[in-house]
Design a protein around this motif. Structure first.
Motif, mmCIF file in Angstrom:
data_model
loop_
_atom_site.group_PDB
_atom_site.id
_atom_site.type_symbol
_atom_site.label_atom_id
_atom_site.label_comp_id
_atom_site.label_asym_id
_atom_site.label_seq_id
_atom_site.Cartn_x
_atom_site.Cartn_y
_atom_site.Cartn_z
ATOM 1 N N GLY A 19 48.806 86.259 -7.136
ATOM 2 C CA GLY A 19 48.666 86.335 -8.115
ATOM 3 C C GLY A 19 47.244 86.003 -9.101
ATOM 4 O O GLY A 19 46.688 85.780 -10.407
ATOM 5 N N ARG A 20 46.500 84.979 -7.807
ATOM 6 C CA ARG A 20 45.428 84.393 -8.195
ATOM 7 C C ARG A 20 44.131 85.682 -8.049
ATOM 8 O O ARG A 20 44.586 87.213 -7.633
ATOM 9 C CB ARG A 20 44.776 83.508 -7.111
ATOM 10 C CG ARG A 20 43.664 82.835 -6.779
ATOM 11 C CD ARG A 20 44.205 81.672 -5.782
ATOM 12 N NE ARG A 20 44.452 80.736 -6.090
ATOM 13 C CZ ARG A 20 44.472 79.914 -5.102
ATOM 14 N NH1 ARG A 20 44.102 79.875 -3.653
ATOM 15 N NH2 ARG A 20 45.424 78.886 -5.347
ATOM 16 N N LEU A 21 43.365 85.128 -8.682
ATOM 17 C CA LEU A 21 42.318 86.017 -8.907
ATOM 18 C C LEU A 21 41.050 85.521 -8.837
ATOM 19 O O LEU A 21 41.060 84.845 -8.725
ATOM 20 C CB LEU A 21 42.147 86.472 -10.693
ATOM 21 C CG LEU A 21 43.534 87.073 -11.671
ATOM 22 C CD1 LEU A 21 42.873 86.871 -12.893
ATOM 23 C CD2 LEU A 21 43.339 88.162 -11.577
ATOM 24 N N ARG A 22 39.906 86.825 -8.444
ATOM 25 C CA ARG A 22 38.765 85.756 -7.430
ATOM 26 C C ARG A 22 37.715 86.915 -8.499
ATOM 27 O O ARG A 22 38.318 88.533 -8.506
ATOM 28 C CB ARG A 22 38.450 86.250 -6.437
ATOM 29 C CG ARG A 22 39.108 87.477 -5.777
ATOM 30 C CD ARG A 22 38.370 87.350 -3.984
ATOM 31 N NE ARG A 22 38.229 88.464 -3.623
ATOM 32 C CZ ARG A 22 38.612 88.475 -1.792
ATOM 33 N NH1 ARG A 22 38.357 87.691 -1.180
ATOM 34 N NH2 ARG A 22 38.175 89.823 -1.907
ATOM 35 N N ALA A 23 36.631 87.455 -8.285
ATOM 36 C CA ALA A 23 35.863 87.613 -8.594
ATOM 37 C C ALA A 23 34.347 88.200 -7.871
ATOM 38 O O ALA A 23 33.790 87.551 -6.907
ATOM 39 C CB ALA A 23 34.238 87.573 -9.929
ATOM 40 N N VAL A 24 33.889 89.615 -7.264
ATOM 41 C CA VAL A 24 33.298 90.125 -6.278
ATOM 42 C C VAL A 24 32.056 90.731 -6.799
ATOM 43 O O VAL A 24 32.264 92.147 -7.739
ATOM 44 C CB VAL A 24 34.055 90.680 -5.231
ATOM 45 C CG1 VAL A 24 33.364 91.282 -4.406
ATOM 46 C CG2 VAL A 24 35.649 89.492 -4.929
ATOM 47 N N PRO A 25 30.618 90.604 -6.576
ATOM 48 C CA PRO A 25 29.901 91.599 -7.200
ATOM 49 C C PRO A 25 30.131 92.438 -6.809
ATOM 50 O O PRO A 25 29.956 93.170 -5.335
ATOM 51 C CB PRO A 25 28.752 90.394 -7.074
ATOM 52 C CG PRO A 25 29.188 89.646 -6.277
ATOM 53 C CD PRO A 25 30.630 89.556 -5.759
ATOM 54 N N LEU A 26 29.443 94.081 -7.675
ATOM 55 C CA LEU A 26 29.786 94.561 -7.270
ATOM 56 C C LEU A 26 28.071 95.212 -6.898
ATOM 57 O O LEU A 26 27.440 95.744 -8.037
ATOM 58 C CB LEU A 26 30.079 96.469 -8.234
ATOM 59 C CG LEU A 26 31.428 95.961 -8.531
ATOM 60 C CD1 LEU A 26 31.923 96.534 -10.071
ATOM 61 C CD2 LEU A 26 32.475 97.061 -7.134
ATOM 62 N N VAL A 27 27.763 95.414 -6.088
ATOM 63 C CA VAL A 27 26.171 95.022 -5.406
ATOM 64 C C VAL A 27 26.408 96.313 -4.137
ATOM 65 O O VAL A 27 27.200 95.930 -3.300
ATOM 66 C CB VAL A 27 25.432 94.061 -5.128
ATOM 67 C CG1 VAL A 27 25.551 93.682 -6.259
ATOM 68 C CG2 VAL A 27 26.336 93.678 -4.244
ATOM 69 N N SER A 28 25.001 97.188 -3.426
ATOM 70 C CA SER A 28 25.071 97.742 -2.761
ATOM 71 C C SER A 28 25.495 97.185 -1.598
ATOM 72 O O SER A 28 25.002 95.858 -1.503
ATOM 73 C CB SER A 28 23.756 98.848 -2.848
ATOM 74 O OG SER A 28 22.592 98.219 -2.511
ATOM 75 N N ASP A 29 25.503 98.092 -0.175
ATOM 76 C CA ASP A 29 25.754 97.163 0.848
ATOM 77 C C ASP A 29 24.329 96.183 1.557
ATOM 78 O O ASP A 29 24.363 95.137 2.096
ATOM 79 C CB ASP A 29 26.231 97.906 2.162
ATOM 80 C CG ASP A 29 27.241 99.031 2.469
ATOM 81 O OD1 ASP A 29 27.976 98.249 1.427
ATOM 82 O OD2 ASP A 29 27.279 99.473 2.795
ATOM 83 N N ASP A 30 23.426 96.427 0.689
ATOM 84 C CA ASP A 30 22.318 96.008 1.257
ATOM 85 C C ASP A 30 21.283 94.969 0.237
ATOM 86 O O ASP A 30 21.018 94.081 0.150
ATOM 87 C CB ASP A 30 20.894 96.733 1.786
ATOM 88 C CG ASP A 30 20.380 97.310 0.913
ATOM 89 O OD1 ASP A 30 21.356 97.892 -0.327
ATOM 90 O OD2 ASP A 30 19.457 98.130 0.442
ATOM 91 N N GLY A 31 22.121 95.084 -0.462
ATOM 92 C CA GLY A 31 22.368 93.318 -1.734
ATOM 93 C C GLY A 31 22.963 92.028 -1.462
ATOM 94 O O GLY A 31 23.370 92.073 0.232
ATOM 95 N N LEU A 32 22.035 91.577 -2.293
ATOM 96 C CA LEU A 32 22.702 89.927 -2.121
ATOM 97 C C LEU A 32 24.326 90.277 -2.494
ATOM 98 O O LEU A 32 24.624 90.314 -4.009
ATOM 99 C CB LEU A 32 21.633 89.184 -2.851
ATOM 100 C CG LEU A 32 20.352 89.216 -2.583
ATOM 101 C CD1 LEU A 32 19.446 87.855 -3.121
ATOM 102 C CD2 LEU A 32 20.017 88.745 -1.183
#
Length: 100
Positions: free
Chosen positions: A18-31
């Motif tokens: 149930g633990r949550l995390r946030a992951v940025p939605l960026v292109s493969d070459d992005g930071l």
């Protein structure tokens, strides 16, 4: 080497369900560091005990932080385990107490 019992490992793993995390939605070459693209949208993922699965999306880092770390108005509902007193250690690194 002392192996931990499987039941202890399973209990520790299940506590994280149930633990949550946030992951940025960026292109493969992005930071990909969360602080590097604060305006990038985030996907919120939830741990199901075996893998992270998509749970929702938010528009930016600030919205993700509000979701993952709510203010004091909403107290956490997580039950705290009973604390157990420490027992004497068995390793060679343990310092001897006076009189032992």
């Amino acid at each position: 080497m002392d192996d931990e019992p499987l039941s202890d490992w399973a209990e520790r793993r299940d506590a994280k369900i149930g633990r949550l995390r946030a992951v940025p939605l960026v292109s493969d070459d992005g930071l990909k560091g969360s602080h590097l693209n604060p305006d990038a949208p985030r996907v919120i993922q939830r741990w199901n005990g075996f893998a992270w699965e998509s749970h929702g999306t938010v528009v930016n880092l600030a919205a993700a932080q509000r979701l993952l770390h709510p203010r004091d108005e909403e107290p956490p509902t997580v039950a705290t385990p009973e604390s157990q007193p420490l027992s004497a250690g068995r390793g060679r690194h343990r310092k001897r107490r006076p009189g032992e």
